[in-house]
Design a protein around this motif. Structure first.
Motif, PDB file in Angstrom:
ATOM      1  N   ARG A  99     -33.873  55.280  61.287  1.00  0.00           N
ATOM      2  CA  ARG A  99     -34.985  55.917  60.569  1.00  0.00           C
ATOM      3  C   ARG A  99     -34.540  57.246  59.984  1.00  0.00           C
ATOM      4  O   ARG A  99     -33.600  57.886  60.459  1.00  0.00           O
ATOM      5  N   GLY A 100     -35.245  57.655  58.950  1.00  0.00           N
ATOM      6  CA  GLY A 100     -34.971  58.939  58.336  1.00  0.00           C
ATOM      7  C   GLY A 100     -36.127  59.888  58.564  1.00  0.00           C
ATOM      8  O   GLY A 100     -37.294  59.474  58.593  1.00  0.00           O
ATOM      9  N   PHE A 101     -35.815  61.166  58.727  1.00  0.00           N
ATOM     10  CA  PHE A 101     -36.834  62.193  58.910  1.00  0.00           C
ATOM     11  C   PHE A 101     -36.855  63.081  57.677  1.00  0.00           C
ATOM     12  O   PHE A 101     -35.804  63.478  57.171  1.00  0.00           O
ATOM     13  N   LEU A 102     -38.048  63.377  57.206  1.00  0.00           N
ATOM     14  CA  LEU A 102     -38.206  64.132  55.974  1.00  0.00           C
ATOM     15  C   LEU A 102     -39.171  65.286  56.212  1.00  0.00           C
ATOM     16  O   LEU A 102     -40.350  65.076  56.507  1.00  0.00           O
ATOM     17  N   ALA A 103     -38.658  66.523  56.103  1.00  0.00           N
ATOM     18  CA  ALA A 103     -39.486  67.715  56.304  1.00  0.00           C
ATOM     19  C   ALA A 103     -40.227  68.029  55.014  1.00  0.00           C
ATOM     20  O   ALA A 103     -39.606  68.279  53.986  1.00  0.00           O
ATOM     21  N   VAL A 104     -41.561  68.031  55.071  1.00  0.00           N
ATOM     22  CA  VAL A 104     -42.366  68.262  53.872  1.00  0.00           C
ATOM     23  C   VAL A 104     -43.183  69.550  53.955  1.00  0.00           C
ATOM     24  O   VAL A 104     -43.827  69.939  52.983  1.00  0.00           O
ATOM     25  N   GLN A 105     -43.169  70.205  55.102  1.00  0.00           N
ATOM     26  CA  GLN A 105     -43.970  71.412  55.307  1.00  0.00           C
ATOM     27  C   GLN A 105     -43.284  72.262  56.353  1.00  0.00           C
ATOM     28  O   GLN A 105     -42.591  71.745  57.233  1.00  0.00           O
ATOM     29  N   ASN A 106     -43.485  73.565  56.282  1.00  0.00           N
ATOM     30  CA  ASN A 106     -42.894  74.461  57.261  1.00  0.00           C
ATOM     31  C   ASN A 106     -43.858  75.611  57.520  1.00  0.00           C
ATOM     32  O   ASN A 106     -44.740  75.897  56.708  1.00  0.00           O
TER      33      ASN A 106
END
Length: 400
Positions: free
Chosen positions: A107-114
């Protein structure tokens, strides 16, 4: 053809967002010299202690290595880490608002917010990650497409406060619809932890209508007693959590829910703790992450009247037992079903609802159908179904 740049070795502590950050840190600090990046976590005092312990061990065992310290704990206390023997550099600046991606097996993890704009009394993370900021949708779509083209069949969206996502007129529900529309080859889209009180209506609509959106959510609940929730400065009450779970099941009956809980928060009585235990059944929770309260210096909760450490640990143990019982009941219901599983390394796999399954002998990265034959109280025991034979040339062309 030139060789790919060597990545730095990274030790990662904490959340999935840190794992995504670590991928970028590995690329940025790679090179010929032996470099180890320690990506720290500050969510509890214990997490910071473990990072310091790892740095001391690294310096003792590999004195020639360059040690770079990053992450939330490094941003909160840069001087403290700079003073440690063996530390070459401390990265104290806030991470940029970009769509970083990382891979974890299949699976891939995608950061969209911080970052985070809230002020929970137990939490130091806003100090470590700054104010909430969202990544532009076009960047997210580009990274998602790259992950899919790289063979990922599941993408997990992550962030510090994911439900606060708001960019270019899109909130989280709209972003999900966009991503699914723009990545038709993606088999599964999954969300990491969310805040129940902040979820927009479009998120629920998407869950009800988008089959590729995984029927699994992990909720940041923390407690089940209203007074404790107020002292935590959470923005929801007990009834809000129950109502949200009911709404989720109304639109997606097969959804499976998890939650984070803190046991032994300051001033918590046994009666208050009983309310938290009861919430497991009242919300129909399956996957629990339970932590005994750990005072974090610099937070309001650290100055409140503390529950004895052994009491907090005992309550956490009992709440984990409740979670184990809930998981066992969920696993028992799956026996006899045929599930679609995404296989991982080590002979394991995950169903769309995040249920763990054992698939010994099956290579990682495959989407398979398997029949559930039993369970071992932690994972499903399965028997993969045979793949259908390929069509003959005659059948493919419709001849005969």
């Amino acid at each position: 053809m030139s060789a790919s740049p060597q990545k730095a070795e990274v030790l990662t502590f904490g959340c999935r967002l840190n794992m995504v950050d670590s991928e970028e840190l590995a690329r940025r600090h790679g090179g010929a010299a032996e470099t180890v990046v320690v990506n720290t976590c500050a969510v509890t005092g214990e997490a910071t202690r473990q990072a310091r312990q790892a740095i001391r061990r690294l310096h003792r065992e590999r004195p020639e290595a360059r040690i770079v310290v990053a992450g939330c704990a490094a941003r909160i206390d840069p001087q403290g880490f700079e003073s440690m023997a063996g530390v070459t550099r401390v990265i104290a600046e806030q991470p940029p608002t970009r769509a970083f991606a990382a891979s974890e097996g299949t699976r891939g993890f995608l950061a969209v917010q911080n970052g985070c704009d809230h002020s929970c009394t137990f939490c130091i993370i806003p100090t470590g990650r700054g104010a909430s900021r969202s990544v532009a949708p076009r960047e997210i779509v580009a990274q998602a497409r790259a992950l899919v083209e790289g063979g990922k069949q599941e993408i997990v969206l992550t962030g510090v406060d994911l439900t606060s996502y708001d960019a270019d007129g899109l909130k989280l529900g709209g972003l999900l619809r966009l991503l699914l529309r723009e990545t038709p080859a993606l088999a599964r889209l999954r969300l990491s932890s969310i805040d129940c009180i902040e979820a927009d209506d479009d998120l629920l609509i998407a869950l009800g209508e988008e089959e590729r959106l995984c029927p699994h959510l992990h909720l940041s609940l923390q407690a089940g007693d209203d007074l404790i929730l107020k002292r935590m400065k959470r923005r929801h009450l007990r009834a809000d959590a129950i109502r949200f779970c009911e709404r989720l099941r109304a639109v997606r009956p097969d959804i499976v829910l998890g939650a984070d809980f803190i046991a032994g928060f300051p001033t918590e009585t046994e009666e208050m703790f009983a309310q938290t235990r009861a919430l497991v059944d009242d919300c129909g929770l399956t996957h629990l992450h339970v932590f005994p309260f750990s005072p974090r210096p610099g937070t309001p909760a650290a100055r409140m009247p503390q529950v004895a450490r052994d009491v907090a640990k005992d309550r956490a143990a009992r709440l984990r037992e409740d979670g184990e019982g809930a998981l066992e009941r969920h696993l028992a219901v799956q026996v006899g079903k045929t599930l679609e599983l995404l296989t991982e390394r080590g002979g394991m796999a995950r169903a769309a609802d995040f249920t763990l399954a054992r698939t010994p002998g099956v290579e990682a990265g495959r989407m398979i159908e398997a029949r559930v034959v039993s369970h071992d109280r932690r994972a499903l025991l399965t028997s993969p179904l045979p793949s259908p034979p390929p069509l003959s040339p005659e059948r493919k062309s419709g001849a005969g």
